[in-house]
Write an enzyme that holds these catalytic residues in place. Structure first.
Site, PDB file in Angstrom:
ATOM      1  CE  LYS A  14      -2.570  -5.811  10.970  1.00 41.35           C
ATOM      2  NZ  LYS A  14      -3.790  -4.880  11.240  1.00 41.35           N
ATOM      3  NE  ARG A  89      -5.923  -5.331   4.799  1.00 39.40           N
ATOM      4  CZ  ARG A  89      -4.918  -4.856   5.476  1.00 39.40           C
ATOM      5  NH1 ARG A  89      -3.889  -5.185   5.316  1.00 39.40           N
ATOM      6  NH2 ARG A  89      -5.146  -3.652   6.364  1.00 39.40           N
ATOM      7  NE  ARG A 128      -1.046   4.010  11.948  1.00 36.16           N
ATOM      8  CZ  ARG A 128      -1.321   2.938  11.680  1.00 36.16           C
ATOM      9  NH1 ARG A 128      -0.736   1.753  12.257  1.00 36.16           N
ATOM     10  NH2 ARG A 128      -2.206   2.569  10.490  1.00 36.16           N
ATOM     11  NE  ARG A 134      -1.185   4.147   6.777  1.00 32.66           N
ATOM     12  CZ  ARG A 134      -1.426   2.963   7.286  1.00 32.66           C
ATOM     13  NH1 ARG A 134      -0.223   2.293   7.934  1.00 32.66           N
ATOM     14  NH2 ARG A 134      -2.440   2.275   6.839  1.00 32.66           N
ATOM     15  NE  ARG A 146      -7.057   2.164   7.043  1.00 34.16           N
ATOM     16  CZ  ARG A 146      -6.307   2.639   8.013  1.00 34.16           C
ATOM     17  NH1 ARG A 146      -6.661   4.125   8.147  1.00 34.16           N
ATOM     18  NH2 ARG A 146      -5.182   2.313   8.607  1.00 34.16           N
TER      19      ARG A 146
HETATM   20  P1  ADP Z   1      -3.836  -0.911   8.435  1.00 35.75           P
HETATM   21  O1  ADP Z   1      -3.958  -2.361   8.733  1.00 35.75           O
HETATM   22  O2  ADP Z   1      -3.246  -0.076   9.527  1.00 35.75           O
HETATM   23  O3  ADP Z   1      -5.182  -0.542   7.557  1.00 35.75           O
HETATM   24  P2  ADP Z   1      -2.091  -1.662   6.356  1.00 35.75           P
HETATM   25  O4  ADP Z   1      -0.665  -0.785   5.852  1.00 35.75           O
HETATM   26  O5  ADP Z   1      -1.948  -3.080   6.446  1.00 35.75           O
HETATM   27  O6  ADP Z   1      -2.842  -0.682   7.198  1.00 35.75           O
HETATM   28  O7  ADP Z   1      -2.619  -1.189   4.940  1.00 35.75           O
HETATM   29  C1  ADP Z   1      -3.139  -0.222   4.395  1.00 35.75           C
HETATM   30  C2  ADP Z   1      -3.832  -0.324   2.841  1.00 35.75           C
HETATM   31  O8  ADP Z   1      -3.357  -1.078   2.063  1.00 35.75           O
HETATM   32  C3  ADP Z   1      -5.418  -1.018   3.242  1.00 35.75           C
HETATM   33  O9  ADP Z   1      -6.332  -0.169   3.864  1.00 35.75           O
HETATM   34  C4  ADP Z   1      -5.474  -1.626   1.826  1.00 35.75           C
HETATM   35  O10 ADP Z   1      -6.057  -0.501   1.011  1.00 35.75           O
HETATM   36  C5  ADP Z   1      -4.075  -1.909   1.607  1.00 35.75           C
HETATM   37  N1  ADP Z   1      -3.665  -3.484   1.579  1.00 35.75           N
HETATM   38  C6  ADP Z   1      -2.572  -3.565   2.638  1.00 35.75           C
HETATM   39  N2  ADP Z   1      -2.552  -4.985   2.726  1.00 35.75           N
HETATM   40  C7  ADP Z   1      -3.467  -5.564   1.851  1.00 35.75           C
HETATM   41  C8  ADP Z   1      -3.816  -6.781   1.384  1.00 35.75           C
HETATM   42  N3  ADP Z   1      -3.300  -8.029   1.894  1.00 35.75           N
HETATM   43  N4  ADP Z   1      -5.033  -6.992   0.255  1.00 35.75           N
HETATM   44  C9  ADP Z   1      -5.668  -5.721  -0.179  1.00 35.75           C
HETATM   45  N5  ADP Z   1      -5.200  -4.593   0.214  1.00 35.75           N
HETATM   46  C10 ADP Z   1      -4.289  -4.405   1.189  1.00 35.75           C
END
Ligand code: ADP
Length: 207
Positions: A14, A89, A128, A134, A146
């Site tokens: 993404k 999400r 990554r 991270r 996740r």
């Molecule tokens: P990835 O999709 O690679 O897991 P992101 O950077 O989108 O990485 O998200 C990292 C973390 O941030 C998620 O595992 C979650 O804990 C939190 N997070 C991100 N976006 C949301 C969301 N819309 N709702 C709840 N938690 C979120």
């Protein structure tokens, strides 16, 4: 306005596709993961609380991310459109996004979902993790957590947009440029449908 929800499990690509799309369509990129990481690096109270959940691979509460998106929309009133990356999400987040966009006189154009198998996701994220810094990318167990959270809590959001005929799934495994081309084709199709619709409306007004 062009408002794309870019969807898919962690590691689906993404972020990579967002960078190419913002350049092509002049969109504002709103990634809730990036917004949360910015709070963490500023050491805010919100960031401290979110970090604990993020490190465990769990979702942060809906109201936190909805609040962040609401503020970001207000800060970007002049935008040509948005890419929502990592948001919504959950179904309540999707419902809130509809409400927030309606307040700004616009709506979600479509959701594009990048589909990738778990084994490939784990491989990509561990790779990554070597450079991203991270913590949630550096441990296979957390990565799998996740992906499980995505499959159990997040995947339902696809159904929410499918019910509105706004869902489009794409194979997220392949050349980055090919996948980009497919996303652009979907967006261009939506945009021409919108402009045909408005031309039609103009004709009806004139008639
Ligand atoms: P990835 O999709 O690679 O897991 P992101 O950077 O989108 O990485 O998200 C990292 C973390 O941030 C998620 O595992 C979650 O804990 C939190 N997070 C991100 N976006 C949301 C969301 N819309 N709702 C709840 N938690 C979120």
């Amino acid at each position: 306005m062009l408002n794309l929800v870019l969807f898919g499990p962690p590691g689906a690509g993404k972020g990579t596709q967002s960078q190419k799309l913002i350049a092509r369509y002049n969109l504002v990129h709103l990634s809730t993961g990036d917004l949360l990481r910015a709070q963490i690096s500023r050491g805010t109270e919100l960031g401290l609380q979110a970090k604990k959940l993020m490190d465990e691979g769990l979702l942060v509460p809906d109201e936190v991310v909805i609040g962040m998106i609401g503020s970001a929309l207000k800060e970007n009133e002049q935008a040509a459109g948005f890419i929502f990356d990592g948001f919504p999400r959950t179904v309540p987040q999707a419902e809130s996004l509809d409400r927030l966009l309606a307040e700004h006189g616009t709506k979600v154009t479509c959701m594009v979902a990048l589909e990738v198998q778990e084994q490939e996701l784990v491989k990509r994220l561990l790779e990554r993790g070597k450079t991203s810094g991270r913590p949630d990318d550096q441990n296979e167990e957390k990565i799998r957590k996740r992906v499980t959270v995505y499959n159990t809590e997040t995947a339902q959001v696809a159904g929410y947009y499918a019910a509105q005929n706004k869902f489009c799934g794409l194979n997220g495994v392949g050349e980055i440029e090919d996948i980009f081309g497919q996303i652009c084709a979907i967006l261009d199709q939506h945009q021409s449908a919108v402009s045909e619709g408005s031309q039609q409306a103009t004709k009806e007004v004139k008639a």
